[in-house]
Design an enzyme around this catalytic site. Sequence first.
Site, PDB file in Angstrom:
ATOM      1  N   LYS A  33     -19.392   4.565   5.829  1.00 28.06           N
ATOM      2  CA  LYS A  33     -19.528   3.330   5.043  1.00 28.06           C
ATOM      3  C   LYS A  33     -19.828   3.675   3.591  1.00 28.06           C
ATOM      4  O   LYS A  33     -19.216   3.136   2.676  1.00 28.06           O
ATOM      5  CB  LYS A  33     -20.675   2.438   5.560  1.00 28.06           C
ATOM      6  CG  LYS A  33     -20.475   1.714   6.858  1.00 28.06           C
ATOM      7  CD  LYS A  33     -19.571   0.517   6.789  1.00 28.06           C
ATOM      8  CE  LYS A  33     -18.146   0.870   6.999  1.00 28.06           C
ATOM      9  NZ  LYS A  33     -17.646   1.107   8.317  1.00 28.06           N
ATOM     10  N   GLU A  52     -21.268   6.898  11.113  1.00 29.48           N
ATOM     11  CA  GLU A  52     -20.741   5.613  10.641  1.00 29.48           C
ATOM     12  C   GLU A  52     -21.399   5.229   9.305  1.00 29.48           C
ATOM     13  O   GLU A  52     -20.735   4.710   8.399  1.00 29.48           O
ATOM     14  CB  GLU A  52     -20.972   4.542  11.729  1.00 29.48           C
ATOM     15  CG  GLU A  52     -20.614   3.126  11.360  1.00 29.48           C
ATOM     16  CD  GLU A  52     -19.157   2.917  10.961  1.00 29.48           C
ATOM     17  OE1 GLU A  52     -18.320   3.816  11.137  1.00 29.48           O
ATOM     18  OE2 GLU A  52     -18.862   1.841  10.426  1.00 29.48           O
ATOM     19  N   LYS A 108      -6.869  -1.817   5.358  1.00 31.69           N
ATOM     20  CA  LYS A 108      -7.592  -2.293   6.534  1.00 31.69           C
ATOM     21  C   LYS A 108      -6.885  -1.905   7.825  1.00 31.69           C
ATOM     22  O   LYS A 108      -7.493  -1.487   8.785  1.00 31.69           O
ATOM     23  CB  LYS A 108      -7.714  -3.812   6.438  1.00 31.69           C
ATOM     24  CG  LYS A 108      -8.451  -4.451   7.588  1.00 31.69           C
ATOM     25  CD  LYS A 108      -9.918  -4.237   7.446  1.00 31.69           C
ATOM     26  CE  LYS A 108     -10.708  -4.810   8.596  1.00 31.69           C
ATOM     27  NZ  LYS A 108     -12.031  -4.187   8.660  1.00 31.69           N
ATOM     28  N   TRP A 147       0.903  -1.153   0.000  1.00 37.37           N
ATOM     29  CA  TRP A 147       0.000   0.000   0.000  1.00 37.37           C
ATOM     30  C   TRP A 147       0.940   1.201   0.000  1.00 37.37           C
ATOM     31  O   TRP A 147       1.611   1.479   0.986  1.00 37.37           O
ATOM     32  CB  TRP A 147      -0.871  -0.035   1.255  1.00 37.37           C
ATOM     33  CG  TRP A 147      -1.918   1.028   1.301  1.00 37.37           C
ATOM     34  CD1 TRP A 147      -3.168   0.980   0.744  1.00 37.37           C
ATOM     35  CD2 TRP A 147      -1.827   2.293   1.952  1.00 37.37           C
ATOM     36  NE1 TRP A 147      -3.846   2.145   1.005  1.00 37.37           N
ATOM     37  CE2 TRP A 147      -3.050   2.964   1.742  1.00 37.37           C
ATOM     38  CE3 TRP A 147      -0.833   2.947   2.686  1.00 37.37           C
ATOM     39  CZ2 TRP A 147      -3.305   4.239   2.235  1.00 37.37           C
ATOM     40  CZ3 TRP A 147      -1.093   4.215   3.174  1.00 37.37           C
ATOM     41  CH2 TRP A 147      -2.319   4.839   2.949  1.00 37.37           C
ATOM     42  N   GLU A 158     -16.745   5.313   1.801  1.00 42.48           N
ATOM     43  CA  GLU A 158     -15.542   4.508   1.585  1.00 42.48           C
ATOM     44  C   GLU A 158     -15.736   3.400   0.555  1.00 42.48           C
ATOM     45  O   GLU A 158     -14.790   3.077  -0.156  1.00 42.48           O
ATOM     46  CB  GLU A 158     -14.938   3.992   2.894  1.00 42.48           C
ATOM     47  CG  GLU A 158     -15.740   3.003   3.675  1.00 42.48           C
ATOM     48  CD  GLU A 158     -15.081   2.639   5.013  1.00 42.48           C
ATOM     49  OE1 GLU A 158     -13.878   2.836   5.190  1.00 42.48           O
ATOM     50  OE2 GLU A 158     -15.802   2.129   5.889  1.00 42.48           O
ATOM     51  N   ASN A 162       7.278  -3.168   5.896  1.00 47.25           N
ATOM     52  CA  ASN A 162       5.988  -2.538   6.188  1.00 47.25           C
ATOM     53  C   ASN A 162       6.273  -1.405   7.170  1.00 47.25           C
ATOM     54  O   ASN A 162       6.906  -1.626   8.189  1.00 47.25           O
ATOM     55  CB  ASN A 162       5.055  -3.577   6.826  1.00 47.25           C
ATOM     56  CG  ASN A 162       3.715  -2.993   7.223  1.00 47.25           C
ATOM     57  OD1 ASN A 162       3.337  -1.913   6.760  1.00 47.25           O
ATOM     58  ND2 ASN A 162       2.999  -3.704   8.080  1.00 47.25           N
ATOM     59  N   GLY A 163       5.857  -0.195   6.844  1.00 47.33           N
ATOM     60  CA  GLY A 163       6.113   0.944   7.731  1.00 47.33           C
ATOM     61  C   GLY A 163       6.671   2.111   6.943  1.00 47.33           C
ATOM     62  O   GLY A 163       6.582   2.139   5.709  1.00 47.33           O
TER      63      GLY A 163
HETATM   64  C1  G6P Z   1      -8.779   1.883   8.807  1.00 47.52           C
HETATM   65  C2  G6P Z   1      -9.875   0.905   8.451  1.00 47.52           C
HETATM   66  C3  G6P Z   1     -11.145   1.250   9.238  1.00 47.52           C
HETATM   67  C4  G6P Z   1     -10.854   1.293  10.719  1.00 47.52           C
HETATM   68  C5  G6P Z   1      -9.689   2.239  11.047  1.00 47.52           C
HETATM   69  C6  G6P Z   1      -9.233   2.074  12.479  1.00 47.52           C
HETATM   70  O1  G6P Z   1      -9.098   3.150   8.336  1.00 47.52           O
HETATM   71  O2  G6P Z   1     -10.150   0.940   7.072  1.00 47.52           O
HETATM   72  O3  G6P Z   1     -12.127   0.264   8.981  1.00 47.52           O
HETATM   73  O4  G6P Z   1     -11.993   1.707  11.405  1.00 47.52           O
HETATM   74  O5  G6P Z   1      -8.567   1.924  10.220  1.00 47.52           O
HETATM   75  O6  G6P Z   1      -8.725   0.777  12.635  1.00 47.52           O
HETATM   76  P1  G6P Z   1      -8.717  -0.045  13.971  1.00 47.52           P
HETATM   77  O7  G6P Z   1      -8.110  -1.372  13.569  1.00 47.52           O
HETATM   78  O8  G6P Z   1      -7.852   0.706  14.932  1.00 47.52           O
HETATM   79  O9  G6P Z   1     -10.118  -0.169  14.436  1.00 47.52           O
END
Ligand code: G6P
Length: 610
Positions: free
Chosen positions: A487, A483, A605, A74, A490, A99-100
């Site tokens: 949804k 929320e 994610k 990503w 996104e 990663n990072g």
């Molecule tokens: C990303 C994901 C979201 C999630 C957010 C926080 O943006 O796409 O779905 O709510 O991170 O993630 P967490 O794992 O801390 O709930």
Amino acid sequence: MCGIVGAVAQRNIVEILVEGLKRLEYRGYDSAGVAVKQDNEIKRTRKVGKVSELVGALKAEPIDGFSGIAHTRWATHGEPTEDNAHPHFSNDKIAVVHNGIIENHEPLREALIKEGYQFSSETDSEVIAHLIEKERKTSSSLMEAVLSAVKQLDGAYGTVVMSMDDPDELVVARSGSPLVVGKGIGEMFIASDQLALLPVTREFIFLEEGEVASIGLRDVKIIDRNGNAVEREFEESTIQHDAGDKGTYKHFMLKEIFEQPSAITNTLEGRLNEESVIIESFGNRAPELLKKIQAVQIVACGTSYHAAMVAKYWIESIANIPCLVEIASEYRYRKSVVLPNALFITISQSGETADTLAALRLGKEKGFLASLTICNVPGSSLVRESDMAFMTRAGAEIGVASTKAFTTQLTGLLMLATAIAQAQESISKEDIASIVEELKHIPGQTTQILELAKRIELDAEDFVEKSHCLFLGRGDLYPIAMEGALKLKEISYIHAEAYAAGELKHGPLALIDHEMPIVVVANNDDLIEKLKSNMEEVRARGGQIYVYADEKCDIKGSDNLKVVKCQSGGNYTSAIILTIPLQLLSYYVAVMRGTDVDQPRNLAKSVTVE
Ligand code: G6P
């Protein structure tokens, strides 16, 4: 963010690496690559796009090897091109996946170029490969070289290193990005998430911050950042084996929406008495701590932040103590006041979100009474670093848009508000028993509401051509409206915003015309008459309203007002139940618009970089 898989074995591991990548693809998905040791050289295949592109390339030109590393990216530094895809090489001797974000990559790059290293990508990650190659020349082992190299890095890394000169060995280093070692019989694996390795092992070691590990066919040697040996046993995973499969569902998101009744059943299991919440569900120290607390500070990101906002309504009204809520990325960078005897709470699906983790570490320095995480991933960083953990037990959530993680977080938070009230004896036994009764009904009510899916699919047709949408709610349904808007934006890419319905007149009403759909969530509570007036204001201006309301609400449908009535639970659990129609609405709109529901563009994610 990115996904990492690695293996050292006595058989061809390319398929294992690729299967692991597929299972991690939800984390990041703009390019992917694999490198394996083959006939005294390191062979590499990289492709822009999804893992399926890589699979196609490997089919056309197979590579095989007994040890290897793989990565799904990503992009942070450098566009998603083949050159920027991992693994990165140094002098064809060292291969690295990362990663990072390496924050000091620019000075490191300049210094390495002066020493004759040639860069072939724009990534920050490539400096790691060259640094290790350089350090390996003067180190007695690959592990020593990696330790010397990572000491020069600022930023976050989960990295796996393969070296031409070090057979049957991978070296990994963790700082800020999770890594887990998996054990097979005479073979060993590494991944950024245990989910990637479930087809080959269920025994794992979770690496801690700053650790470096050397992984051989049969042994794992771990050292801390100072080079001291660390002893750690493998643990049996509790995650279900089929967690990464869609089954018969078209998308993971739909599967996860429909898993909510069983996920919430799991959240509640063993945590409720007949008429009260078992306070120890939040940890052994919970009875003593929850009695003592005088305030709560919650930090979270994204959907988890919306859960925190709902919790504010509940904690203040049920437990009668102040509850402050803040987005983690803001909280961590500003001066804030710690209220006396305050409990610091993080909410996170993954337990690895960089900003939330940084906020927890800051909170621990600032003198909170204790920390609690509401989290879905056992063994994750937030769980390990918090004083207390409440596992939501939603099971693996793969769809980028969070669904069952959210409703299980809410279930846990309603239990928490009740547990605080119980510990502090701030409400009557009857009131506690009534909330517990509501909690027990959630699985049944979520099942019923899922039966409305076909009806909600019909509403979705009206949204397909729209560019904007407003969501309205009041009280604890205001964050549910937020929320809902998140949804929709996104996964369908329709611009959506949410307002507390009382705010309509202060600006958003100007947006209303017949092109603007307005989604309203309504419970039959003290604010229902005010909400109905807000809807009239919208109708008078030609807006098309879609209401998802508790069946007891006296709201009648008309030409420009469509109502779906639901058995939405009680005073508190309506917020949980009424989330589900909004999830389904976004899902169907996205499917009709033909977007990539499970892996929407530009998102990831698990956001392990800030
Ligand atoms: C990303 C994901 C979201 C999630 C957010 C926080 O943006 O796409 O779905 O709510 O991170 O993630 P967490 O794992 O801390 O709930």
